[in-house]
Design a protein around this motif. Structure first.
Motif, PDB file in Angstrom:
ATOM      1  N   PHE A   1      55.674 -11.795 -19.342  1.00 35.34           N
ATOM      2  CA  PHE A   1      56.259 -10.828 -18.415  1.00 35.34           C
ATOM      3  C   PHE A   1      56.785  -9.602 -19.163  1.00 35.34           C
ATOM      4  O   PHE A   1      56.531  -8.457 -18.760  1.00 35.34           O
ATOM      5  CB  PHE A   1      57.388 -11.459 -17.595  1.00 35.34           C
ATOM      6  CG  PHE A   1      58.228 -10.438 -16.888  1.00 35.34           C
ATOM      7  CD1 PHE A   1      57.718  -9.753 -15.788  1.00 35.34           C
ATOM      8  CD2 PHE A   1      59.507 -10.130 -17.335  1.00 35.34           C
ATOM      9  CE1 PHE A   1      58.474  -8.783 -15.139  1.00 35.34           C
ATOM     10  CE2 PHE A   1      60.269  -9.160 -16.693  1.00 35.34           C
ATOM     11  CZ  PHE A   1      59.745  -8.492 -15.600  1.00 35.34           C
TER      12      PHE A   1
ATOM     13  N   ALA B   1      55.566  -5.707 -18.857  1.00 27.66           N
ATOM     14  CA  ALA B   1      56.522  -4.640 -18.534  1.00 27.66           C
ATOM     15  C   ALA B   1      56.431  -3.494 -19.530  1.00 27.66           C
ATOM     16  O   ALA B   1      56.690  -2.337 -19.179  1.00 27.66           O
ATOM     17  CB  ALA B   1      57.946  -5.206 -18.505  1.00 27.66           C
TER      18      ALA B   1
ATOM     19  N   ARG C   1      53.953  -0.166 -12.873  1.00 27.64           N
ATOM     20  CA  ARG C   1      53.248  -0.985 -11.879  1.00 27.64           C
ATOM     21  C   ARG C   1      54.266  -1.733 -11.026  1.00 27.64           C
ATOM     22  O   ARG C   1      55.252  -2.279 -11.531  1.00 27.64           O
ATOM     23  CB  ARG C   1      52.315  -1.957 -12.579  1.00 27.64           C
ATOM     24  CG  ARG C   1      51.632  -2.951 -11.646  1.00 27.64           C
ATOM     25  CD  ARG C   1      50.604  -3.789 -12.386  1.00 27.64           C
ATOM     26  NE  ARG C   1      49.424  -2.993 -12.669  1.00 27.64           N
ATOM     27  CZ  ARG C   1      48.503  -3.320 -13.572  1.00 27.64           C
ATOM     28  NH1 ARG C   1      48.660  -4.411 -14.298  1.00 27.64           N
ATOM     29  NH2 ARG C   1      47.461  -2.561 -13.769  1.00 27.64           N
TER      30      ARG C   1
ATOM     31  N   ALA D   1      56.087  -4.594  -9.321  1.00 34.83           N
ATOM     32  CA  ALA D   1      56.197  -6.017  -9.622  1.00 34.83           C
ATOM     33  C   ALA D   1      56.736  -6.809  -8.441  1.00 34.83           C
ATOM     34  O   ALA D   1      56.300  -7.936  -8.191  1.00 34.83           O
ATOM     35  CB  ALA D   1      57.117  -6.229 -10.831  1.00 34.83           C
TER      36      ALA D   1
ATOM     37  N   SER E   1      59.514  -1.814 -10.089  1.00 32.61           N
ATOM     38  CA  SER E   1      58.391  -1.820 -11.025  1.00 32.61           C
ATOM     39  C   SER E   1      58.628  -2.887 -12.083  1.00 32.61           C
ATOM     40  O   SER E   1      59.737  -3.427 -12.234  1.00 32.61           O
ATOM     41  CB  SER E   1      58.248  -0.458 -11.693  1.00 32.61           C
ATOM     42  OG  SER E   1      59.343  -0.226 -12.574  1.00 32.61           O
ATOM     43  N   TYR E   2      57.579  -3.170 -12.861  1.00 28.23           N
ATOM     44  CA  TYR E   2      57.727  -4.121 -13.968  1.00 28.23           C
ATOM     45  C   TYR E   2      58.793  -3.645 -14.951  1.00 28.23           C
ATOM     46  O   TYR E   2      59.612  -4.435 -15.440  1.00 28.23           O
ATOM     47  CB  TYR E   2      56.386  -4.307 -14.684  1.00 28.23           C
ATOM     48  CG  TYR E   2      55.517  -5.364 -14.049  1.00 28.23           C
ATOM     49  CD1 TYR E   2      55.485  -6.661 -14.539  1.00 28.23           C
ATOM     50  CD2 TYR E   2      54.724  -5.069 -12.942  1.00 28.23           C
ATOM     51  CE1 TYR E   2      54.688  -7.642 -13.966  1.00 28.23           C
ATOM     52  CE2 TYR E   2      53.928  -6.040 -12.350  1.00 28.23           C
ATOM     53  CZ  TYR E   2      53.912  -7.320 -12.858  1.00 28.23           C
ATOM     54  OH  TYR E   2      53.134  -8.291 -12.271  1.00 28.23           O
TER      55      TYR E   2
ATOM     56  N   ASP F   1      62.273  -5.651 -15.658  1.00 27.32           N
ATOM     57  CA  ASP F   1      62.515  -6.099 -17.029  1.00 27.32           C
ATOM     58  C   ASP F   1      63.863  -5.582 -17.531  1.00 27.32           C
ATOM     59  O   ASP F   1      64.639  -6.330 -18.139  1.00 27.32           O
ATOM     60  CB  ASP F   1      61.387  -5.610 -17.932  1.00 27.32           C
ATOM     61  CG  ASP F   1      61.477  -6.162 -19.339  1.00 27.32           C
ATOM     62  OD1 ASP F   1      61.683  -7.383 -19.492  1.00 27.32           O
ATOM     63  OD2 ASP F   1      61.331  -5.383 -20.295  1.00 27.32           O
TER      64      ASP F   1
ATOM     65  N   LEU G   1      54.082 -12.391 -11.730  1.00 26.16           N
ATOM     66  CA  LEU G   1      54.656 -11.535 -12.770  1.00 26.16           C
ATOM     67  C   LEU G   1      54.035 -11.796 -14.140  1.00 26.16           C
ATOM     68  O   LEU G   1      54.291 -11.050 -15.081  1.00 26.16           O
ATOM     69  CB  LEU G   1      56.172 -11.740 -12.840  1.00 26.16           C
ATOM     70  CG  LEU G   1      56.924 -11.501 -11.526  1.00 26.16           C
ATOM     71  CD1 LEU G   1      58.407 -11.789 -11.706  1.00 26.16           C
ATOM     72  CD2 LEU G   1      56.702 -10.081 -11.013  1.00 26.16           C
TER      73      LEU G   1
ATOM     74  N   ILE H   1      51.738  -8.622  -7.621  1.00 26.03           N
ATOM     75  CA  ILE H   1      52.964  -8.242  -6.921  1.00 26.03           C
ATOM     76  C   ILE H   1      53.537  -9.474  -6.232  1.00 26.03           C
ATOM     77  O   ILE H   1      52.821 -10.204  -5.536  1.00 26.03           O
ATOM     78  CB  ILE H   1      52.715  -7.133  -5.885  1.00 26.03           C
ATOM     79  CG1 ILE H   1      52.222  -5.858  -6.576  1.00 26.03           C
ATOM     80  CG2 ILE H   1      53.970  -6.838  -5.082  1.00 26.03           C
ATOM     81  CD1 ILE H   1      51.883  -4.729  -5.609  1.00 26.03           C
TER      82      ILE H   1
END
Length: 296
Positions: free
Chosen positions: A27, A31, A37, A39, A48-49, A53, A221, A226
């Motif tokens: 993960f 990220a 992108r 998530a 988002s990722y 994170d 993830l 998503i």
């Protein structure tokens, strides 16, 4: 062109962690290479990722500063929502394991879970701390400091990922632990068997306190997909079908009794609302094929 999503494999060049804790590293790697992108989607909000994170890093920092790490269990007092996912990731990054506690449970049951799991700390949000008497209550709203990299934080071989309470059908419900090695194997099989990838959208409608929920919280993830959460506590057919249609859901995992009503509600309309699904993974109860035959 965006960098490709790496496959789940023990020989990936993401570091020297053993295979059993590699899944969590995936993960953070995604990220870094795909920070923008999407998530996570919950209600009208999305993360988002990179945002997810960073939030989980702040939660990890708060937990580590509180002396929480490998060998500890932390209660996760959340319903489905953004804070749940960020908190679970933050707990795991610290090296600790989580025990999901649904705030909708009666207070007596929550207190029994805390005693049975011997919890010293519960992570929650908002004004829910009144449910968790006798333990240290940490709030996600207080997680404001960025994570300082440390070789001491993070899970190691043999650490548990989470503990889930049994149904109690044979007596008092008990907390049963799931460990990184077994959970990594489960995620590896699940992501590979269903060929999950960045175009998949996983909808979670089950309780965070159910064992079947756990793999669905993390598998999107790890594969660049998503995760979509039904953020309402009640089961509502219209809302769930709207989520499937709106987000183009490709995977749902629930009990058969939770899926049958969706099929029944769509029967008169040619099942168009379920047309985006690649997989409906059903478990926990016997499956009645006659209930699904027209849809199949």
């Amino acid at each position: 062109m965006s960098p490709p999503i790496p496959q789940m494999s023990a020989d990936s060049a993401l570091g020297a962690h053993s295979r059993s804790v590699f899944w969590l590293q995936r993960f953070t790697h995604l990220a870094r290479i795909h920070p923008d992108r999407t998530a996570l989607v919950s209600g009208a909000s999305a993360l988002s990722y990179g945002e997810l994170d960073a939030w989980s890093d702040r939660i990890c920092h708060m937990l580590v500063n509180a002396g929480i790490g490998s060998g500890h269990y932390v209660g996760a007092g959340f319903q489905r929502g953004m804070a749940l996912i960020a908190s679970l990731l933050g707990i795991l990054k610290s090296g600790a394991a989580y025990v999901p506690i649904d705030p909708a449970y009666p207070e007596a049951r929550i207190q029994s879970m805390i005693r049975s799991a011997k919890l010293a700390s519960v992570l929650t949000s908002g004004n829910d701390e009144s449910f968790y008497r006798g333990v240290s209550v940490l709030k996600v709203e207080d997680a404001v400091h960025p994570l300082i990299p440390s070789d001491d934080a993070g899970p190691v071989d043999g650490d548990p990922v989470y503990a889930i309470f049994t149904s109690g059908s044979t007596g008092e419900p008990k907390a049963a632990s799931v460990f990184h090695t077994g959970f990594a194997n489960l995620l590896d099989w699940y992501c590979s068997e269903l060929s999950l990838g960045p175009f998949d959208r996983t909808l979670v409608i089950s309780s965070p306190s159910f064992d079947l929920t756990q793999k669905n919280l993390f598998s999107p993830l790890l594969t660049g997909g998503i995760l979509v959460l039904d953020d309402c506590a009640t089961y509502d057919l219209t809302r769930i079908l709207d989520l499937i249609t709106k987000h183009g859901i490709t995977l749902i995992n629930c009990t058969p009794s939770a899926f049958y009503p969706l099929v029944d509600a769509c029967a008169a309309y040619g099942f168009a609302a379920l047309s985006s699904l690649r997989f409906a993974v059903l478990g926990g109860e016997p499956i009645s094929i006659p209930r699904l035959r027209d849809w199949l």
